[in-house]
Write an enzyme that holds these catalytic residues in place. Structure first.
Site, mmCIF file in Angstrom:
data_model
loop_
_atom_site.group_PDB
_atom_site.id
_atom_site.type_symbol
_atom_site.label_atom_id
_atom_site.label_comp_id
_atom_site.label_asym_id
_atom_site.label_seq_id
_atom_site.Cartn_x
_atom_site.Cartn_y
_atom_site.Cartn_z
ATOM 1 N N GLY A 1 0.833 -1.198 0.000
ATOM 2 C CA GLY A 1 0.000 0.000 0.000
ATOM 3 C C GLY A 1 0.869 1.250 0.000
ATOM 4 O O GLY A 1 1.435 1.601 -1.030
ATOM 5 N N SER B 1 6.675 -4.237 -2.305
ATOM 6 C CA SER B 1 6.163 -2.925 -2.652
ATOM 7 C C SER B 1 6.349 -1.992 -1.445
ATOM 8 O O SER B 1 7.462 -1.867 -0.948
ATOM 9 C CB SER B 1 4.701 -3.045 -3.092
ATOM 10 N N TRP B 2 5.272 -1.360 -0.947
ATOM 11 C CA TRP B 2 5.421 -0.574 0.276
ATOM 12 C C TRP B 2 5.938 -1.437 1.419
ATOM 13 O O TRP B 2 6.671 -0.965 2.295
ATOM 14 C CB TRP B 2 4.097 0.080 0.665
ATOM 15 N N HIS C 1 4.250 -6.679 -11.158
ATOM 16 C CA HIS C 1 4.450 -6.229 -9.785
ATOM 17 C C HIS C 1 3.963 -7.202 -8.724
ATOM 18 O O HIS C 1 4.529 -7.271 -7.637
ATOM 19 C CB HIS C 1 3.724 -4.888 -9.606
ATOM 20 N N ASP D 1 7.627 -4.626 -14.051
ATOM 21 C CA ASP D 1 6.898 -3.991 -12.956
ATOM 22 C C ASP D 1 6.794 -2.496 -13.256
ATOM 23 O O ASP D 1 7.795 -1.783 -13.228
ATOM 24 C CB ASP D 1 7.662 -4.229 -11.649
#
Length: 343
Positions: free
Chosen positions: A70, A137-138, A321, A293
């Site tokens: 996120g 990711s985050w 991704h 990605d």
């Protein structure tokens, strides 16, 4: 120091010896079978915030912490399946404002450094000494920030889809990068914004997502979340779109992401996470990155790899991704399995 994550068949390594790729689908691992949580609850981490957490797998196993992306997405049960449940004590939690944590979608006292200390409080609450930290990711951003702050508490790092939260990365996705590859999704993303605000979509969405009118907030949240969902995999996935556009998910995801991205993750100017890589180079690690990605382009993973050559670096040639793409899932499971085998 050599990484135990490097113990893979020679044929999977590139000729340069600097990165590895998954060469054939026939070798690919798939997710472990579903497993239920045997413990769950809420941990109060501030006068306002309570975090939802759950523990699955072996109650006496090696602790493994999953950090969701996120920011603001929350966890789901399938994320336990990257770990062997007979070996790992698998810990998932929803970060402030996300998932089942309370209050939902709250931006109050919600920064990277609050989350870093939340992880420490959860570790102490669960009586964990050290754990494997897994994030994409985050989640990779938060994993790096946590490991650099508390390196003595990290056994190993498994990172995917590296996001360093630089202005360059934010501009790529929300200004002049991904829009050139997905002009149709970009046009839909801009549609809810007034024409005069479309030059600065992040600022415009941040304003709408904090509007007093719930209808304005809802419309903005759904459009923001749909854009990322459409770009998350090499091929558009209806299941991801359905999850991202559920109203509760979209609200926390969009509000918290724009809050963090507007404030550039509450990191110091420059590349703080790269500046502090020296603090974690002794920690065994693996970096998994999809070649295509467009949410978190490979440049960031490459920069991290160059500063942390001890970590095993894997580029997946046929992936975008998402952690659930076959080549990415294979490498993530192989990484947790190799750690299991060495321990």
């Amino acid at each position: 120091m050599p990484s135990f994550f490097a113990e893979v068949p020679r044929t999977l390594h590139s000729l340069a010896g600097m990165a590895a790729t998954t060469s054939s689908a026939e070798f690919r691992r798939t997710l472990y079978p579903p497993c239920d949580a045997h413990r769950s609850g809420y941990l109060r981490v501030s006068p306002l915030h309570e975090l939802y957490y759950e523990v699955a797998g072996n109650p006496r196993g090696v602790p493994a912490l999953f950090l969701h992306g996120g920011p603001g997405s929350g966890t789901e049960s399938g994320q336990r399946r990257f770990f062997d449940p007979a070996f790992y004590r698998i810990v998932l939690f929803d970060q402030r404002g996300a998932g089942r944590s309370r209050p939902h979608a709250s931006l109050v006292d919600n920064t990277t450094w609050h989350l870093v200390e939340d992880i420490e409080k959860l570790r102490q609450h669960l009586e964990v000494d050290r754990w494997l930290v897994f994030g994409g990711s985050w989640g990779s951003t938060l994993a790096l920030a946590y490991a650099q702050t508390h390196p003595e508490r990290v056994r190993a790092l498994v990172l995917r889809g590296i996001f360093l939260l630089t202005q360059r990365e934010i501009d790529w996705f929300y200004r002049d990068g991904a829009s050139q590859i997905f002009p149709d999704a970009w046009e839909d993303f801009l549609a809810p914004l007034p024409p005069e605000a479309r030059g600065e979509p992040l600022a415009a969405y941040h304003k709408q997502l904090n509007d007093a009118d719930p209808a304005v907030v809802r419309k903005a949240a759904l459009a923001w979340s749909l854009y990322e969902a459409r770009l998350s995999k090499l091929h558009e996935d209806p299941a991801i779109i359905q999850r991202f556009t559920s109203e509760s998910f979209a609200l926390s995801f969009a509000r918290i992401e724009t809050h963090y991205f507007t404030n550039r993750g509450f990191l110091h100017p420059g590349s703080e996470l790269l500046d502090n890589v020296g603090r974690i180079r002794h920690i065994p690690g693996v970096i998994v990155q999809g070649r295509y990605d467009v949410v978190c382009p490979p440049e960031s993973a490459w920069r991290l790899h160059r500063l942390w050559p001890e970590a095993d670096f894997r580029i997946i040639p046929d992936a975008g991704h998402a952690a659930t793409e076959p080549g990415i899932a294979h490498e993530l499971i192989c990484a947790t399995d190799r750690f299991r085998n060495r321990v």
